[in-house]
Motif scaffolding. Structure first.
Motif, mmCIF file in Angstrom:
data_model
loop_
_atom_site.group_PDB
_atom_site.id
_atom_site.type_symbol
_atom_site.label_atom_id
_atom_site.label_comp_id
_atom_site.label_asym_id
_atom_site.label_seq_id
_atom_site.Cartn_x
_atom_site.Cartn_y
_atom_site.Cartn_z
ATOM 1 N N LYS A 37 3.504 10.899 9.075
ATOM 2 C CA LYS A 37 2.625 10.085 9.908
ATOM 3 C C LYS A 37 1.459 9.562 9.081
ATOM 4 O O LYS A 37 0.794 10.307 8.361
ATOM 5 N N LEU A 38 1.246 8.271 9.165
ATOM 6 C CA LEU A 38 0.116 7.652 8.487
ATOM 7 C C LEU A 38 -1.123 7.841 9.356
ATOM 8 O O LEU A 38 -1.327 7.128 10.331
ATOM 9 N N ASN A 39 -1.945 8.822 9.000
ATOM 10 C CA ASN A 39 -3.131 9.118 9.803
ATOM 11 C C ASN A 39 -4.398 9.005 8.967
ATOM 12 O O ASN A 39 -4.356 8.704 7.768
ATOM 13 N N ALA A 40 -5.529 9.284 9.589
ATOM 14 C CA ALA A 40 -6.821 9.137 8.915
ATOM 15 C C ALA A 40 -6.943 10.081 7.723
ATOM 16 O O ALA A 40 -7.511 9.710 6.686
ATOM 17 N N ASP A 41 -6.411 11.291 7.836
ATOM 18 C CA ASP A 41 -6.496 12.252 6.728
ATOM 19 C C ASP A 41 -5.735 11.746 5.511
ATOM 20 O O ASP A 41 -6.207 11.869 4.377
ATOM 21 N N LEU A 42 -4.569 11.196 5.748
ATOM 22 C CA LEU A 42 -3.757 10.665 4.650
ATOM 23 C C LEU A 42 -4.458 9.480 3.981
ATOM 24 O O LEU A 42 -4.451 9.350 2.749
ATOM 25 N N ILE A 43 -5.063 8.634 4.780
ATOM 26 C CA ILE A 43 -5.787 7.492 4.242
ATOM 27 C C ILE A 43 -6.962 7.944 3.385
ATOM 28 O O ILE A 43 -7.244 7.372 2.320
ATOM 29 N N LEU A 44 -7.649 9.002 3.801
ATOM 30 C CA LEU A 44 -8.780 9.525 3.028
ATOM 31 C C LEU A 44 -8.325 10.128 1.704
ATOM 32 O O LEU A 44 -9.044 10.066 0.701
ATOM 33 N N GLY A 86 -6.868 1.309 11.062
ATOM 34 C CA GLY A 86 -8.260 1.109 11.432
ATOM 35 C C GLY A 86 -9.164 2.097 10.716
ATOM 36 O O GLY A 86 -10.368 1.840 10.542
ATOM 37 N N ALA A 87 -8.583 3.222 10.262
ATOM 38 C CA ALA A 87 -9.350 4.234 9.524
ATOM 39 C C ALA A 87 -9.805 3.721 8.158
ATOM 40 O O ALA A 87 -10.661 4.333 7.519
ATOM 41 N N PHE A 144 -10.718 -2.920 2.352
ATOM 42 C CA PHE A 144 -9.805 -3.185 1.249
ATOM 43 C C PHE A 144 -9.273 -4.613 1.279
ATOM 44 O O PHE A 144 -8.995 -5.180 2.331
ATOM 45 N N ASP A 145 -9.129 -5.167 0.064
ATOM 46 C CA ASP A 145 -8.515 -6.480 -0.098
ATOM 47 C C ASP A 145 -6.994 -6.368 -0.186
ATOM 48 O O ASP A 145 -6.286 -7.323 0.125
ATOM 49 N N ALA A 146 -6.504 -5.216 -0.651
ATOM 50 C CA ALA A 146 -5.064 -5.019 -0.853
ATOM 51 C C ALA A 146 -4.655 -3.629 -0.372
ATOM 52 O O ALA A 146 -5.373 -2.651 -0.590
ATOM 53 N N ILE A 147 -3.498 -3.572 0.263
ATOM 54 C CA ILE A 147 -2.904 -2.297 0.687
ATOM 55 C C ILE A 147 -1.501 -2.229 0.121
ATOM 56 O O ILE A 147 -0.691 -3.135 0.329
ATOM 57 N N ASP A 148 -1.225 -1.157 -0.626
ATOM 58 C CA ASP A 148 0.088 -0.973 -1.240
ATOM 59 C C ASP A 148 0.862 0.091 -0.469
ATOM 60 O O ASP A 148 0.530 1.272 -0.519
ATOM 61 N N LEU A 149 1.897 -0.351 0.242
ATOM 62 C CA LEU A 149 2.762 0.549 1.021
ATOM 63 C C LEU A 149 4.185 0.543 0.467
ATOM 64 O O LEU A 149 5.140 0.847 1.182
ATOM 65 N N SER A 150 4.331 0.227 -0.794
ATOM 66 C CA SER A 150 5.660 0.167 -1.415
ATOM 67 C C SER A 150 6.303 1.547 -1.478
ATOM 68 O O SER A 150 5.642 2.578 -1.381
ATOM 69 N N ASP A 151 7.633 1.555 -1.641
ATOM 70 C CA ASP A 151 8.400 2.788 -1.857
ATOM 71 C C ASP A 151 8.263 3.787 -0.719
ATOM 72 O O ASP A 151 8.182 4.995 -0.942
ATOM 73 N N LEU A 205 7.374 -4.445 10.338
ATOM 74 C CA LEU A 205 6.074 -4.899 9.849
ATOM 75 C C LEU A 205 5.176 -5.225 11.034
ATOM 76 O O LEU A 205 5.000 -6.373 11.420
ATOM 77 N N ASP A 206 4.612 -4.175 11.609
ATOM 78 C CA ASP A 206 3.710 -4.342 12.742
ATOM 79 C C ASP A 206 2.759 -3.148 12.791
ATOM 80 O O ASP A 206 2.749 -2.319 11.885
ATOM 81 N N GLY A 207 1.944 -3.068 13.831
ATOM 82 C CA GLY A 207 1.035 -1.945 13.981
ATOM 83 C C GLY A 207 -0.302 -2.117 13.276
ATOM 84 O O GLY A 207 -1.053 -1.151 13.124
ATOM 85 N N PHE A 208 -0.612 -3.346 12.861
ATOM 86 C CA PHE A 208 -1.872 -3.580 12.158
ATOM 87 C C PHE A 208 -3.016 -3.779 13.150
ATOM 88 O O PHE A 208 -2.872 -4.502 14.139
ATOM 89 N N PRO A 209 -4.178 -3.185 12.862
ATOM 90 C CA PRO A 209 -5.377 -3.553 13.610
ATOM 91 C C PRO A 209 -5.941 -4.836 13.006
ATOM 92 O O PRO A 209 -5.379 -5.375 12.052
ATOM 93 N N LEU A 210 -7.038 -5.314 13.519
ATOM 94 C CA LEU A 210 -7.675 -6.492 12.950
ATOM 95 C C LEU A 210 -8.303 -6.122 11.601
ATOM 96 O O LEU A 210 -9.219 -5.305 11.531
ATOM 97 N N LEU A 211 -7.794 -6.717 10.525
ATOM 98 C CA LEU A 211 -8.296 -6.469 9.173
ATOM 99 C C LEU A 211 -8.625 -7.822 8.542
ATOM 100 O O LEU A 211 -7.773 -8.452 7.921
ATOM 101 N N LYS A 212 -9.857 -8.251 8.703
ATOM 102 C CA LYS A 212 -10.259 -9.579 8.232
ATOM 103 C C LYS A 212 -10.333 -9.670 6.719
ATOM 104 O O LYS A 212 -10.160 -10.742 6.142
ATOM 105 N N ARG A 213 -10.590 -8.537 6.059
ATOM 106 C CA ARG A 213 -10.759 -8.568 4.607
ATOM 107 C C ARG A 213 -9.428 -8.579 3.865
ATOM 108 O O ARG A 213 -9.325 -9.114 2.755
#
Length: 281
Positions: A2-9, A48-49, A54-61, A67-75
């Motif tokens: 699960k991609l959660n806030a702890d993993l993002i940190l 959203g966490a 960030f300007d770039a997010i790498d979710l490769s591999d 390809l959905d589930g994105f919050p509003l990420l203007k940057r």
């Protein structure tokens, strides 16, 4: 996983060679820290966490299928998703809907989307998308990307869709801001040819046909394949039963079963499962 806030940190964050602030969520299965969390990322969620830092997010591999589930990420301007499984396959939908076979006719095309229709609204400044080695198969699946007017770099190499007729011209025609497609610069000649091809009355008809193609056909293919496999297994079971028959009486019993629509061997298996000994076990 699960991609959660702890993993993002926990994920590495750095400034990449393009001077972009990037978060690295690439292939967590191969990392030492993965021993604590386990598995690959399967669903895009809880971004959203990131607080839109960030300007770039790498979710490769990873093992992402939709390809959905994105919050509003203007940057966010660059999205890297190579080596995933992006398409919401009919098999996944069947597994996810226990009553799929019965409610199939009520499902809409949106239930089969691989790319969120509102992607451009959630990522309004998206400029670069890398989808190398995924499972996008239909030109119509790319339509949500066409709504992202700022995309100038797009990579779809090693996707089945790239084998479609006039794939490159189709994409170039729908993305006026595109500068590089599959690591090859979009030339002026290509734009002129794409415009000439799809601006004609015949071209418009082709576009309408392509963009109206429903992705439900994948579910039909899966169901047809399951039915084909069932018939093959039934046929083999019958042939084996006939080959093992050693008397006229057994052959007559097989004929009676076949006429009644019973697959030889199924009745015996059902009886064995209902015996007292099997029930005690």
């Amino acid at each position: 996983m699960k991609l959660n806030a702890d993993l993002i940190l926990m994920a590495p964050q750095f400034t990449n060679p393009l001077k972009q602030r990037e978060i690295d969520l690439r292939g967590f299965l191969t990392r030492v820290m993965n021993a604590m969390v386990g598995g690959k990322i399967q669903v895009i969620e809880n971004l959203g966490a990131t607080l839109d830092q960030f300007d770039a997010i790498d979710l490769s591999d990873n093992d992402i299928r939709s390809l959905d589930g994105f919050p509003l990420l203007k940057r966010l301007s660059a999205l890297l998703l190579s080596n995933n499984r992006i398409l919401l396959s009919a098999y996944d939908i069947i597994i996810g809907h226990l009553s799929f076979y019965f409610c199939y006719q009520q499902l809409t095309q949106e239930d089969f989307r691989r790319i969120a229709p509102n992607l451009c609204e959630m990522l309004p400044n998206l400029e670069a998308v890398v989808l190398t080695n995924n499972n996008l198969s239909e030109l119509s699946d790319l339509e949500p990307l066409f709504r992202c007017k700022n995309i100038n770099h797009l990579t779809l190499l090693r996707n089945p869709v790239t084998a479609k007729e006039n794939y490159r011209l189709f994409v170039v025609f729908h993305m006026p801001s595109l500068k590089v497609l599959d690591f090859n610069r979009v030339r002026k000649e290509e734009r002129e040819l794409a415009s000439k091809l799809y601006s004609s009355s015949d071209g418009q008809q082709i576009l309408t046909q392509i963009l109206s193609t429903s992705t439900k056909h994948e579910a039909e293919v899966v169901l047809a394949e399951q039915e084909k496999r069932r018939k093959e297994e039934t046929s083999k079971t019958r042939e084996d039963a006939i080959a093992k028959a050693s008397s006229l009486e057994e052959i007559q019993q097989l004929e009676a079963q076949l006429q009644a629509g019973v697959v030889p061997g199924e009745a015996e298996a059902s009886e064995n499962q209902n015996t007292p000994s099997s029930m005690q076990e």
